[in-house]
Design a protein around this motif. Structure first.
Motif, PDB file in Angstrom:
ATOM      1  N   ILE A   1       0.837  -1.210   0.000  1.00  0.00           N
ATOM      2  CA  ILE A   1       0.000   0.000   0.000  1.00  0.00           C
ATOM      3  C   ILE A   1       0.870   1.257   0.000  1.00  0.00           C
ATOM      4  N   ARG A   2       1.969   1.214   0.759  1.00  0.00           N
ATOM      5  CA  ARG A   2       2.777   2.422   0.967  1.00  0.00           C
ATOM      6  C   ARG A   2       4.018   2.520   0.078  1.00  0.00           C
TER       7      ARG A   2
ATOM      8  N   GLU B   1      -1.994  -0.492  10.501  1.00  0.00           N
ATOM      9  CA  GLU B   1      -0.854   0.431  10.421  1.00  0.00           C
ATOM     10  C   GLU B   1       0.015   0.401  11.677  1.00  0.00           C
TER      11      GLU B   1
ATOM     12  N   PRO C   1      -4.669   1.587   6.595  1.00  0.00           N
ATOM     13  CA  PRO C   1      -4.748   2.885   7.281  1.00  0.00           C
ATOM     14  C   PRO C   1      -5.588   2.789   8.553  1.00  0.00           C
TER      15      PRO C   1
ATOM     16  N   LYS D   1      -3.658   5.189   1.719  1.00  0.00           N
ATOM     17  CA  LYS D   1      -2.557   5.276   2.681  1.00  0.00           C
ATOM     18  C   LYS D   1      -2.980   6.025   3.942  1.00  0.00           C
TER      19      LYS D   1
END
Length: 505
Positions: A178-179, A223, A250, A334
């Motif tokens: 995702i990041r 997260e 997130p 994110k």
């Protein structure tokens, strides 16, 4: 994706499952099903001090209510069990021995007092104590002991922990689905404890070993686990294993957008943060759940799916099957997602309308019985079909429809002031005469006859319709007034009109 996808949801049984945990489970489930893979449930109960009675059952019941079914887990074994870490504890020692054998872990004999003194010393110098590459050679551990010295200390049963030996002067290149890419300098990492002398692994070791043995291909988690990513990837490297792909979801934020959603936010603002009701076994305190508050499981899963993901279109209503079809990790956001209680109710209103009327009737009957009302089921079905579009929950039904079942005994003062004028009694008496003459008391017939009569009298509709509604309902609300009259029948309509005249004039 050619590999067989395997993902897991691995909660700790330390209390109720927060909706953030439900969302993590949901995303894992959607990803697995999208790719024809397996979704596992693993109970991470290595920390027995925080174990809470009933929490595991609660987790399973919550997932079951949400329709998030797992392919392997406790009571649903596959080839990679057992699925409770406490039942796997005998296998972790061999893996920690492996790390000691290849120089990637070491025994640390530092006492709590020694470590406390180091922390205080660091504070006085305006720094923070961290046990790692920069200072481990000066601390009380096996890195500077001979094999003989170590053997003696172990034979003397000195208390120890086993720490991971972080590689010094290295840049870790990590990737999150995702990041994106993340670089970490190992000098800022500490040597985490992997094993305690009581024979129990810490979360980090057990988690990595279990994911490897259970053939997990993708770790999709919250997260808050992002800071553990360097250690977890380093552990895979130390074992010589291929690491799974990682995706960190997130946060779910408070409605204000400031900070992580907590139980306190729900208590203060009046919405649940748990999927089903939780009763604390120690205190007996009850925490509200979506199920008991009258929400449908479809509401919760749809709402949670869109807290951090969308399919790139404006579509907002998704069945579980549609979510599976559309879900992509690349479309997970994110940044944190703000929880919106009003939006949740909006979803609930939609899904209530989708429910078969028969199911809603079955849920409404006990509410009617609690009000000492026992009507025919076919009558209740007709009422529910009429009022459900105004409802968000089945618990709204009584307030929206009580006048179909019981006559008003008093009249809303504000409504009465607005609707009942000086000449209302006279016109209601005339209306009674008109209604008494009707043989056919069906909605359409009553409506046609009364409207025709109002026109021939040269009256405004409000002069008749407002006091009529007030008489039948007790307030200026409710669905079509002719539907109410036809439903309760001629005798009851006339009875209510007489009562209103007596009370209001």
């Amino acid at each position: 994706m050619n590999q067989h996808i395997r993902v897991r949801f691995a909660p700790s049984p330390t209390g109720p499952l927060h909706i953030g945990g439900v969302r993590t489970a949901l995303y894992n489930y959607l990803f697995a099903k999208k790719h024809g893979g397996d979704f596992l449930l693993r109970i991470e109960d290595t920390d027995q001090t925080r174990f809470v009675e009933g929490a595991e059952t609660y987790i399973k019941e919550s997932l079951d209510w949400c329709g998030i079914s797992y392919d392997e887990g406790p009571e649903q074994p596959g080839d990679c069990g057992p699925y409770r870490q406490s039942e796997r504890k005998d296998l972790y020692a061999e893996y920690v021995d492996q790390l000691i054998g290849n120089g990637r872990a070491y025994y640390a004999f530092d006492t709590a007092e020694e470590l406390d003194a180091k922390r205080k010393e660091a504070e006085q110098q305006g720094t923070k104590f961290s046990y790692g590459p920069k200072n481990r050679d000066d601390l009380n551990n096996s890195l500077h002991l001979s094999a003989e010295e170590l053997k003696v200390r172990l034979e003397n049963e000195e208390a120890y922990v086993i720490r991971f030996k972080t590689e010094a002067h290295k840049t870790l290149e990590l990737h999150d689905e995702i990041r994106g890419y993340i670089e970490v300098d190992t000098e800022v990492l500490d040597d985490k404890i992997l094993f305690k002398s009581d024979g129990m692994p810490t979360y980090h070791l057990a988690n990595i070993v279990d994911d490897h043995l259970m053939k997990i291909t993708h770790v999709i988690r919250g997260e808050e686990w992002l800071p553990s990513l360097p250690l977890h990837v380093s552990l895979y490297q130390a074992f010589g294993w291929e690491a799974p792909k990682f995706a960190h979801l997130p946060l779910i934020l408070k409605p204000s957008g400031k900070g992580k959603l907590s139980k306190r936010d729900g208590d203060q603002l009046g919405f649940p943060v748990f999927p089903i009701e939780w009763i604390d076994p120690a205190s007996g305190a009850v925490s509200a759940g979506y199920r008991e508050e009258g929400y449908l499981p479809e509401t919760l899963t749809n709402m949670l799916a869109l807290l951090g993901w969308n399919d790139g279109t404006d579509q907002e209503f998704f069945s579980l099957e549609e979510m599976v079809e559309k879900f992509e990790l690349s479309r997970v956001h994110k940044s944190g997602a703000k929880f919106d209680p009003e939006k949740t109710e909006w979803f609930q209103h939609h899904y209530l309308q989708e429910q078969p009327v028969e199911d809603l009737v079955d849920q409404f009957l006990p509410i009617l019985a609690s009000n000492d009302v026992y009507p025919e089921k076919t009558y209740v079905k007709e009422v529910v079909a009429t009022i459900k579009e105004r409802a968000t929950f089945v618990s709204d039904f009584w307030e929206l429809s009580f006048f179909y079942f019981v006559a008003p005994t008093e009249f809303d003062a504000k409504s009465a002031k607005k609707a009942w004028k000086n000449d209302s009694e006279e016109w209601m008496r005339a209306l009674i005469g008109k209604l008494e003459s009707l043989e056919d008391f069906s909605k359409d017939k009553v409506q046609a006859e009364v409207k025709d009569w109002i026109n021939t009298q040269g009256l405004g509709f409000g002069k008749i319709m407002q006091p009529l509604r007030l008489s039948l309902v007790g307030a200026m609300r409710g669905p079509d007034v002719f539907h109410i009259a036809a439903s309760i029948g001629k005798a009851e309509t006339l009875s209510r009109l007489h009562f209103a005249m007596e009370k209001l004039s």
